[in-house]
Design a protein around this motif. Structure first.
Motif, mmCIF file in Angstrom:
data_model
loop_
_atom_site.group_PDB
_atom_site.id
_atom_site.type_symbol
_atom_site.label_atom_id
_atom_site.label_comp_id
_atom_site.label_asym_id
_atom_site.label_seq_id
_atom_site.Cartn_x
_atom_site.Cartn_y
_atom_site.Cartn_z
ATOM 1 N N ASP A 130 20.651 43.213 32.888
ATOM 2 C CA ASP A 130 21.339 43.522 34.946
ATOM 3 C C ASP A 130 21.248 44.947 34.450
ATOM 4 O O ASP A 130 21.985 45.370 36.279
ATOM 5 C CB ASP A 130 22.278 42.568 35.121
ATOM 6 C CG ASP A 130 23.256 42.896 34.107
ATOM 7 O OD1 ASP A 130 23.496 43.005 32.353
ATOM 8 O OD2 ASP A 130 24.705 42.588 34.262
ATOM 9 N N LEU A 131 21.004 45.603 34.345
ATOM 10 C CA LEU A 131 21.110 46.671 34.240
ATOM 11 C C LEU A 131 20.721 48.093 35.257
ATOM 12 O O LEU A 131 19.692 47.334 35.867
ATOM 13 C CB LEU A 131 20.314 48.216 32.946
ATOM 14 C CG LEU A 131 20.501 49.478 33.092
ATOM 15 C CD1 LEU A 131 22.440 49.642 32.370
ATOM 16 C CD2 LEU A 131 19.318 49.953 31.891
ATOM 17 N N PRO A 132 21.156 48.790 35.999
ATOM 18 C CA PRO A 132 20.938 49.303 37.882
ATOM 19 C C PRO A 132 19.489 49.877 36.943
ATOM 20 O O PRO A 132 19.528 50.411 36.416
ATOM 21 C CB PRO A 132 22.074 49.918 37.162
ATOM 22 C CG PRO A 132 23.189 49.212 37.577
ATOM 23 C CD PRO A 132 23.022 49.342 35.851
ATOM 24 N N ALA A 133 18.428 49.680 38.065
ATOM 25 C CA ALA A 133 17.274 50.745 37.719
ATOM 26 C C ALA A 133 17.294 52.089 38.189
ATOM 27 O O ALA A 133 16.937 52.862 36.923
ATOM 28 C CB ALA A 133 16.492 49.981 39.204
ATOM 29 N N ALA A 134 19.000 53.031 37.979
ATOM 30 C CA ALA A 134 18.522 54.072 37.914
ATOM 31 C C ALA A 134 18.858 54.624 36.862
ATOM 32 O O ALA A 134 18.702 55.954 36.593
ATOM 33 C CB ALA A 134 20.374 54.548 39.299
ATOM 34 N N LEU A 135 19.774 53.543 35.826
ATOM 35 C CA LEU A 135 19.697 54.011 34.981
ATOM 36 C C LEU A 135 18.939 53.703 33.907
ATOM 37 O O LEU A 135 19.624 54.206 32.316
ATOM 38 C CB LEU A 135 21.082 53.020 34.171
ATOM 39 C CG LEU A 135 22.552 53.431 34.597
ATOM 40 C CD1 LEU A 135 23.725 52.928 34.282
ATOM 41 C CD2 LEU A 135 22.690 55.242 35.199
ATOM 42 N N ASP A 136 17.950 52.803 33.795
ATOM 43 C CA ASP A 136 16.455 52.911 33.015
ATOM 44 C C ASP A 136 16.362 53.630 32.462
ATOM 45 O O ASP A 136 15.700 54.951 33.476
ATOM 46 C CB ASP A 136 15.905 51.756 33.431
ATOM 47 C CG ASP A 136 14.642 51.319 32.707
ATOM 48 O OD1 ASP A 136 15.334 51.230 31.926
ATOM 49 O OD2 ASP A 136 13.755 51.418 32.926
ATOM 50 N N GLY A 137 15.969 54.242 30.733
ATOM 51 C CA GLY A 137 16.353 55.513 30.312
ATOM 52 C C GLY A 137 17.166 56.819 30.375
ATOM 53 O O GLY A 137 17.126 57.084 29.828
ATOM 54 N N TYR A 138 18.414 55.800 30.495
ATOM 55 C CA TYR A 138 19.146 57.141 30.107
ATOM 56 C C TYR A 138 19.769 57.330 28.884
ATOM 57 O O TYR A 138 19.947 56.350 27.988
ATOM 58 C CB TYR A 138 20.794 55.936 31.223
ATOM 59 C CG TYR A 138 21.506 57.405 31.838
ATOM 60 C CD1 TYR A 138 21.685 58.677 32.363
ATOM 61 C CD2 TYR A 138 22.829 57.195 30.805
ATOM 62 C CE1 TYR A 138 22.179 59.333 33.108
ATOM 63 C CE2 TYR A 138 23.619 58.023 31.112
ATOM 64 C CZ TYR A 138 23.574 58.815 32.284
ATOM 65 O OH TYR A 138 24.570 60.077 32.524
ATOM 66 N N ARG A 139 20.188 58.392 28.880
ATOM 67 C CA ARG A 139 19.908 58.803 27.201
ATOM 68 C C ARG A 139 21.535 59.074 27.302
ATOM 69 O O ARG A 139 22.285 60.372 28.067
ATOM 70 C CB ARG A 139 19.035 59.629 27.015
ATOM 71 C CG ARG A 139 17.792 59.503 27.038
ATOM 72 C CD ARG A 139 16.963 60.437 26.973
ATOM 73 N NE ARG A 139 17.017 61.148 25.860
ATOM 74 C CZ ARG A 139 15.862 61.268 25.036
ATOM 75 N NH1 ARG A 139 15.837 60.719 24.457
ATOM 76 N NH2 ARG A 139 16.143 62.226 24.104
ATOM 77 N N ILE A 140 22.751 58.836 26.127
ATOM 78 C CA ILE A 140 24.022 58.846 25.977
ATOM 79 C C ILE A 140 23.619 59.377 24.275
ATOM 80 O O ILE A 140 23.440 58.818 23.751
ATOM 81 C CB ILE A 140 24.575 57.610 25.969
ATOM 82 C CG1 ILE A 140 25.167 57.601 27.370
ATOM 83 C CG2 ILE A 140 26.118 57.953 25.880
ATOM 84 C CD1 ILE A 140 25.650 55.361 27.376
#
Length: 371
Positions: A130-140
């Motif tokens: 259920d990760l928001p689509a805008a955070l797909d690939g977000y790098r921390i």
């Protein structure tokens, strides 16, 4: 509290000395002169903290030449390993004294080199249905337990910062324990952290070492360097992401330094502003509260440090007990709304009191979120 810690580490090595004398030196088939020489060598090794305190004005961060600090670290660690090996093996192999001594300081050499070298980058991907689509690939990028000290000077801080920036993360988070020493001694050595760069900023929380009294002067420098601390509050680096942070548990100690006020960890208060279903990431130095954070407060990813990955075999058992079974790496927890995780960093540095690592690399963690 720091005074009690210093007192313990100053005099505990003499217990190591006594045990090693009984289990190793007195069982060697050598003459009286040889035993006296061995006793003198071990006594010098085990006097590290006491000599640092008197010669360098600090037991953990002495103002002494770096080669001398590391030489004494190597010598003391070898004595500790020799004590351990002699207890485990020498009663069975009393004729192997030279072999055990060679093994002890050989292992100490490995531990010293592994403790001082720059951290590696460990990349992991975490999948959420259920990760928001805008955070797909977000790098921390997570850094924990840097422990800048007189044994880990500016070159190591700069190397760590360069490695982090080279990963090009969207967000950089720091999960506590940045420096062991005062600004007048180590300001220039920690200064490279001002060079940490990420589009969504650099955010931090305090660790237990950051609440010792000698840290009172650091907070103005962190502000100048652009390091923003979270204490029972969350920010929104992206509108779909709620990044929360809390002080270390030590803030509740009456003698602790409270640079950010007396804000004891309160996860519910931390995410009070997250009311639109944002993806919740929590920064908390110690991992032992992770289960309740995940189950009761909707945390989807908690990032912690503190454990130093267990440091070494045998010691990792004590770390496991003190941190409710969390030592290093990824701990999945399946919640009602999808997967949830705790990641415990082994740290990108090592505490100056025992700056060794065995089977346990220091690391910078690069986490990529996926749907």
């Amino acid at each position: 509290m720091l005074t009690n810690i210093i007192r313990f580490f100053t005099y505990f090595p003499y217990f190591i000395f006594a045990i090693t004398m009984m289990t190793f030196v007195l069982r060697l088939k050598i003459g009286r002169r040889g035993r006296i020489i061995w006793a003198a060598v071990l006594l010098v090794c085990c006097s590290k903290f006491l000599c640092f305190q008197h010669l360098g004005a600090s037991a953990f961060t002495p103002d002494l030449p770096v080669p001398l600090i590391w030489a004494w670290n190597w010598a003391y660690s070898g004595a500790v390993i020799l004590c351990t090996l002699s207890i485990l093996l020498f009663f069975r192999f009393p004729h192997r004294g030279k072999v055990l001594a060679f093994a002890a300081w050989g292992l100490s050499t490995w531990g010293v080199c592994n403790g001082i070298r720059p951290p590696i980058v460990r990349e992991i991907e975490l999948a959420y249905p259920d990760l928001p689509a805008a955070l797909d690939g977000y790098r921390i990028a997570q850094l924990s337990d840097l422990h800048c000290s007189t044994a880990a000077r500016r070159w190591r801080t700069q190397a760590t910062v360069d490695i982090v920036n080279a990963t090009k993360p969207d967000l950089i988070v720091l999960t506590g324990d940045y420096v062991d020493g005062t600004p007048d001694l180590l300001h220039d050595d920690l200064a490279p952290i001002a060079g940490l760069k990420a589009p969504n900023g650099v955010w931090a929380v305090t660790g237990n070492h950051d609440h010792f009294r000698h840290h009172r002067g650091w907070w103005q420098w962190y502000a100048r360097w652009g390091i923003r601390f979270l204490a029972n509050e969350c920010v929104f680096p992206r509108k779909e992401l709620a990044l929360g942070g809390v002080n270390d548990f030590l803030v509740a100690r009456p003698r602790g330094c409270q640079p950010l006020g007396a804000a004891r960890p309160d996860i519910a208060e931390t995410f009070a502003a997250a009311t639109n279903g944002e993806f919740r990431v929590l920064l908390q130095h110690q991992p032992r509260q992770a289960h309740s954070n995940i189950e009761q407060n909707g945390v989807r990813l908690q990032l912690s440090g503190h454990t130093h990955g267990g440091i070494a075999p045998l010691l990792n058992v004590l770390v496991w007990l003190h941190n409710r079974g969390y030592v290093r790496g990824l701990y999945p927890a399946h919640g009602r709304s999808g997967d949830r995780y705790l990641y415990v960093s082994p740290g990108c540095g090592q505490w100056a009191g025992f700056p060794m690592r065995f089977f346990n690399d220091s690391e910078i963690t690069l986490i990529t979120l996926r749907r």
